[in-house]
Design a protein around this motif. Structure first.
Motif, short mmCIF file in Angstrom:
data_model
loop_
_atom_site.label_atom_id
_atom_site.label_comp_id
_atom_site.label_asym_id
_atom_site.label_seq_id
_atom_site.Cartn_x
_atom_site.Cartn_y
_atom_site.Cartn_z
N GLU A 1 0.84 -1.21 0.00
CA GLU A 1 0.00 0.00 0.00
C GLU A 1 0.87 1.25 0.00
N LEU A 2 1.96 1.20 0.76
CA LEU A 2 2.84 2.37 0.85
C LEU A 2 3.65 2.57 -0.41
N LYS A 3 4.38 1.56 -0.85
CA LYS A 3 5.29 1.76 -1.97
C LYS A 3 4.64 1.50 -3.31
N LEU A 4 4.08 0.32 -3.52
CA LEU A 4 3.53 -0.02 -4.83
C LEU A 4 2.30 0.83 -5.17
N PHE A 5 1.25 0.69 -4.38
CA PHE A 5 0.02 1.43 -4.68
C PHE A 5 0.16 2.92 -4.36
N LEU B 1 9.26 11.13 -11.02
CA LEU B 1 10.39 10.21 -10.92
C LEU B 1 10.15 9.24 -9.76
N ASN B 2 10.24 7.95 -10.06
CA ASN B 2 10.03 6.90 -9.08
C ASN B 2 11.37 6.30 -8.65
N ILE B 3 11.65 6.36 -7.35
CA ILE B 3 12.84 5.71 -6.82
C ILE B 3 12.43 4.28 -6.47
N VAL B 4 12.90 3.34 -7.25
CA VAL B 4 12.39 1.97 -7.19
C VAL B 4 13.37 1.09 -6.41
N ASN C 1 9.07 -4.01 -6.80
CA ASN C 1 9.98 -3.24 -7.65
C ASN C 1 9.86 -3.61 -9.12
N VAL C 2 9.66 -4.89 -9.40
CA VAL C 2 9.42 -5.30 -10.79
C VAL C 2 8.16 -4.62 -11.33
N ALA C 3 7.11 -4.61 -10.52
CA ALA C 3 5.86 -3.97 -10.94
C ALA C 3 6.06 -2.47 -11.17
N LEU C 4 6.77 -1.81 -10.27
CA LEU C 4 6.97 -0.37 -10.41
C LEU C 4 7.88 -0.03 -11.58
N GLU C 5 8.85 -0.88 -11.87
CA GLU C 5 9.69 -0.64 -13.05
C GLU C 5 8.83 -0.63 -14.32
N ASN C 6 7.99 -1.63 -14.45
CA ASN C 6 7.16 -1.72 -15.65
C ASN C 6 6.07 -0.66 -15.68
N PHE C 7 5.55 -0.30 -14.52
CA PHE C 7 4.61 0.82 -14.44
C PHE C 7 5.26 2.11 -14.93
N THR C 8 6.48 2.36 -14.47
CA THR C 8 7.20 3.57 -14.86
C THR C 8 7.46 3.62 -16.36
N ILE C 9 7.91 2.51 -16.90
CA ILE C 9 8.21 2.45 -18.33
C ILE C 9 6.94 2.64 -19.16
N LEU D 1 9.90 8.74 -15.26
CA LEU D 1 11.09 7.89 -15.30
C LEU D 1 11.48 7.50 -13.87
N GLY D 2 12.54 6.72 -13.73
CA GLY D 2 12.90 6.25 -12.40
C GLY D 2 14.35 5.92 -12.27
N VAL D 3 14.74 5.56 -11.06
CA VAL D 3 16.09 5.09 -10.79
C VAL D 3 16.01 3.83 -9.93
N HIS D 4 17.02 2.98 -10.10
CA HIS D 4 17.17 1.76 -9.30
C HIS D 4 18.43 1.89 -8.44
N PRO D 5 18.32 2.37 -7.20
CA PRO D 5 19.50 2.33 -6.33
C PRO D 5 19.80 0.90 -5.88
N ALA D 6 21.07 0.61 -5.66
CA ALA D 6 21.44 -0.64 -5.02
C ALA D 6 21.39 -0.43 -3.50
N ILE D 7 22.08 -1.25 -2.73
CA ILE D 7 22.13 -1.08 -1.28
C ILE D 7 22.67 0.32 -0.98
N THR D 8 21.91 1.10 -0.24
CA THR D 8 22.24 2.51 -0.01
C THR D 8 22.44 2.75 1.49
N ASP D 9 23.43 3.53 1.82
CA ASP D 9 23.84 3.73 3.20
C ASP D 9 22.88 4.68 3.93
N THR D 10 21.78 4.12 4.39
CA THR D 10 20.77 4.88 5.13
C THR D 10 20.56 4.25 6.50
#
Length: 253
Positions: free
Chosen positions: A110-114, A136-139, A157-165, A179-188
């Motif tokens: 509900e938070l991220k996808l929808f 811009l979607n940070i996926v 994330n797969v769903a959001l990638e295809n939604f964005t495209i 458009l969007g970006v795919h970060p890898a493991i991020t130092d948060t």
């Protein structure tokens, strides 16, 4: 380089910390006005004060729980005014199917996808009438490298990638870029908390969390600032022909 963001207005979700906060700081450095959205009001106000010390822009904040569909309407006015929407809020737990019950799974989506989908719909309705705007979607890199131990995030994330495209191919007909970006493991803080739990389970000592990190490019995680720099460029006029794409920032993983 002038990115053409001066006097634009960006609405950023998950803006009180991590990648969202770093994006807010980068956009503020380009004199872009901000509407910061997160769940915790006190953290939002702290983020606002920090940015105000370095930038002379208009900053507003709004505490909204984006995992509750009925709360989204509170953002309708601000979304209608925004030149840029950054969808970033998300807290999908790690684990396989045996670790995540149905209630937890649905709340995370509900938070991220929808949440991303519904906010994009609301913003796009206004942007296409104006024939301008950027979403811009940070996926996340799990869209390209799904794993069982992050199955809920991998699927979202797969769903959001295809939604964005898909949206980004259509939106150009209306003068809007998506458009969007795919970060890898991020130092948060969230990343550290996850690996602290892993270290506690493995060693009985959460302070050894660095020892349970997977092998990473350059021997370190991505930084929020590195993600934010890419996001800032992509939403700027300098990337004006980019839409319907999701860009990796993974160090080649």
């Amino acid at each position: 380089m002038d990115l053409g963001l001066k006097n634009k207005t960006a609405l950023i979700t998950g803006a009180s910390r991590g990648i969202g906060f770093a994006v807010a700081e980068c956009l503020a450095n380009e004199n872009c006005n901000l509407h910061l959205v997160a769940t915790d009001r006190l953290k939002l106000e702290s983020a606002k004060k920090t940015i105000e010390k370095a930038s002379k822009i208009n900053i507003s904040t709004q505490a909204v729980d984006l995992s509750i569909e009925s709360e989204l309407s509170k953002l309708s006015d601000k979304l209608g005014e925004a030149d840029i929407l950054i969808n970033n809020a998300g807290a999908i737990p790690r684990g396989g199917l045996e670790d995540i019950d149905d209630k937890t799974l649905r709340k995370a989506w509900e938070l991220k996808l929808f949440g991303y989908i519904n906010l994009s719909r609301m913003a796009f309705n206004s942007m296409r009438k104006r024939r301008s705007g950027v979403i811009l979607n940070i996926v996340g890199a799990a869209a390209r490298n799904p794993t069982y131990n992050y199955i809920a995030g991998s699927v979202a994330n797969v769903a959001l990638e295809n939604f964005t495209i898909a949206m980004g191919k259509e939106s150009t007909k209306h003068g809007v870029r998506i458009l969007g970006v795919h970060p890898a493991i991020t130092d948060t803080d969230r990343m550290v908390g996850h690996y602290e739990k892993t270290a506690e389970s493995k060693f009985g000592d959460k302070s050894r969390w660095r020892e349970v990190l997977p092998p990473l490019p350059f021997d370190r995680p991505t930084t929020p600032l590195e993600v934010a720099n890419l996001v800032t460029f992509l939403v700027s006029e300098k990337a004006s022909y980019s839409s319907g794409i999701v860009v990796d920032i993974t160090g080649g993983i």
